[in-house]
Design a protein around this motif. Structure first.
Motif, PDB file in Angstrom:
ATOM      1  N   GLU A 220     -24.923  -5.972 -33.816  1.00  0.00           N
ATOM      2  CA  GLU A 220     -25.829  -5.648 -32.716  1.00  0.00           C
ATOM      3  C   GLU A 220     -26.200  -4.166 -32.675  1.00  0.00           C
ATOM      4  OE1 GLU A 220     -24.601  -9.659 -31.967  1.00  0.00           O
ATOM      5  OE2 GLU A 220     -23.463  -7.908 -32.578  1.00  0.00           O
ATOM      6  N   VAL A 221     -25.410  -3.312 -33.296  1.00  0.00           N
ATOM      7  CA  VAL A 221     -25.756  -1.890 -33.389  1.00  0.00           C
ATOM      8  C   VAL A 221     -27.074  -1.729 -34.157  1.00  0.00           C
ATOM      9  CG1 VAL A 221     -25.021   0.337 -34.338  1.00  0.00           C
ATOM     10  CG2 VAL A 221     -23.385  -1.095 -33.122  1.00  0.00           C
ATOM     11  N   TRP A 222     -27.313  -2.577 -35.155  1.00  0.00           N
ATOM     12  CA  TRP A 222     -28.588  -2.545 -35.893  1.00  0.00           C
ATOM     13  C   TRP A 222     -29.739  -2.781 -34.930  1.00  0.00           C
ATOM     14  CZ3 TRP A 222     -29.534  -3.044 -41.478  1.00  0.00           C
ATOM     15  CH2 TRP A 222     -28.391  -2.819 -42.238  1.00  0.00           C
ATOM     16  N   TYR A 223     -29.586  -3.745 -34.045  1.00  0.00           N
ATOM     17  CA  TYR A 223     -30.637  -4.042 -33.073  1.00  0.00           C
ATOM     18  C   TYR A 223     -30.880  -2.839 -32.167  1.00  0.00           C
ATOM     19  CZ  TYR A 223     -30.198  -9.060 -34.179  1.00  0.00           C
ATOM     20  OH  TYR A 223     -30.184 -10.275 -34.785  1.00  0.00           O
ATOM     21  N   LEU A 224     -29.803  -2.223 -31.694  1.00  0.00           N
ATOM     22  CA  LEU A 224     -29.926  -1.048 -30.825  1.00  0.00           C
ATOM     23  C   LEU A 224     -30.721   0.067 -31.495  1.00  0.00           C
ATOM     24  CD1 LEU A 224     -26.400  -0.800 -29.196  1.00  0.00           C
ATOM     25  CD2 LEU A 224     -28.585  -0.852 -27.984  1.00  0.00           C
ATOM     26  N   LEU A 225     -30.517   0.237 -32.792  1.00  0.00           N
ATOM     27  CA  LEU A 225     -31.203   1.313 -33.509  1.00  0.00           C
ATOM     28  C   LEU A 225     -32.709   1.089 -33.613  1.00  0.00           C
ATOM     29  CD1 LEU A 225     -28.557   2.061 -36.272  1.00  0.00           C
ATOM     30  CD2 LEU A 225     -29.102   3.433 -34.250  1.00  0.00           C
ATOM     31  N   HIS A 226     -33.169  -0.107 -33.336  1.00  0.00           N
ATOM     32  CA  HIS A 226     -34.612  -0.347 -33.272  1.00  0.00           C
ATOM     33  C   HIS A 226     -35.205   0.265 -32.004  1.00  0.00           C
ATOM     34  CE1 HIS A 226     -35.493  -3.031 -36.659  1.00  0.00           C
ATOM     35  NE2 HIS A 226     -34.247  -3.437 -36.518  1.00  0.00           N
ATOM     36  N   PHE A 227     -34.378   0.479 -31.009  1.00  0.00           N
ATOM     37  CA  PHE A 227     -34.855   0.992 -29.726  1.00  0.00           C
ATOM     38  C   PHE A 227     -34.572   2.474 -29.518  1.00  0.00           C
ATOM     39  CE2 PHE A 227     -34.125  -3.559 -29.076  1.00  0.00           C
ATOM     40  CZ  PHE A 227     -35.391  -3.935 -28.659  1.00  0.00           C
ATOM     41  N   ARG A 228     -33.501   2.970 -30.129  1.00  0.00           N
ATOM     42  CA  ARG A 228     -33.152   4.384 -29.935  1.00  0.00           C
ATOM     43  C   ARG A 228     -32.245   4.859 -31.067  1.00  0.00           C
ATOM     44  NH1 ARG A 228     -28.687   3.110 -25.476  1.00  0.00           N
ATOM     45  NH2 ARG A 228     -26.908   3.093 -26.882  1.00  0.00           N
TER      46      ARG A 228
END
Length: 164
Positions: free
Chosen positions: A120-128
């Motif tokens: 899920e950290v990968w997903y977060l990096l799409h936003f910030r």
């Protein structure tokens, strides 16, 4: 059918086949599978496939990846790629498992990517942009919920993050 002298060969490919990126993930993990297979819609150079297997330990995931690569007759010299995605997690003995997996990956030309602590950290990096050290999977998912309010494990969120 008997081949005659001067007969043309049939079935020759006129287009160059796509290179394959074969991805290994833990167990029946749909999170990574959904994310990476969705990329098949956005690019044309590679075809992204996910290896079969139910292993959850890092070495087992790599073995599943190598087995599938052999079955599918991938050719690393022709540009096919083997990639393995493992969650670091925070469980006893994980460091030893990861060291063994790193060694096995190097020996077999597998690109190994570690998600710390979870994918899920990968997903977060799409936003910030973030270098925040997460102490648990739950903490990372809590932060992700501020961007995807109804997020749950294995939910296909590619359409929500593709533009970021």
């Amino acid at each position: 059918m008997v081949k005659r002298v001067g007969q043309k060969k049939r079935g020759k490919y006129s287009r160059k086949p796509k290179k394959i990126i074969l991805i290994g993930t833990e167990g029946n993990n749909q999170t990574e599978k959904n994310y990476f297979t969705a990329f098949n819609q956005t690019q044309s150079e590679y075809k992204i496939n996910v290896a079969k297997g139910n292993n959850t330990d890092p070495e087992g995931v790599i073995h599943d990846l190598l087995k599938t690569a052999k079955q599918e007759e991938l050719d690393l010299k022709q540009g096919d790629i083997l990639a393995c995605f493992i969650d670091v997690d925070f469980k006893k003995g994980r460091e030893k498992e990861l060291r063994a997996a790193i060694k096995l990956a190097r020996q077999n030309n597998v690109s190994l990517y570690l998600s710390n602590p979870c994918f899920e950290v990968w997903y977060l990096l799409h936003f910030r942009y973030s270098t925040k050290p997460y102490c648990s999977n739950d903490e990372a998912i809590r932060d992700l919920n501020s961007y995807i309010s109804d997020y749950s494990k294995s939910k296909d969120v590619f359409e929500l993050i593709v533009g970021n």
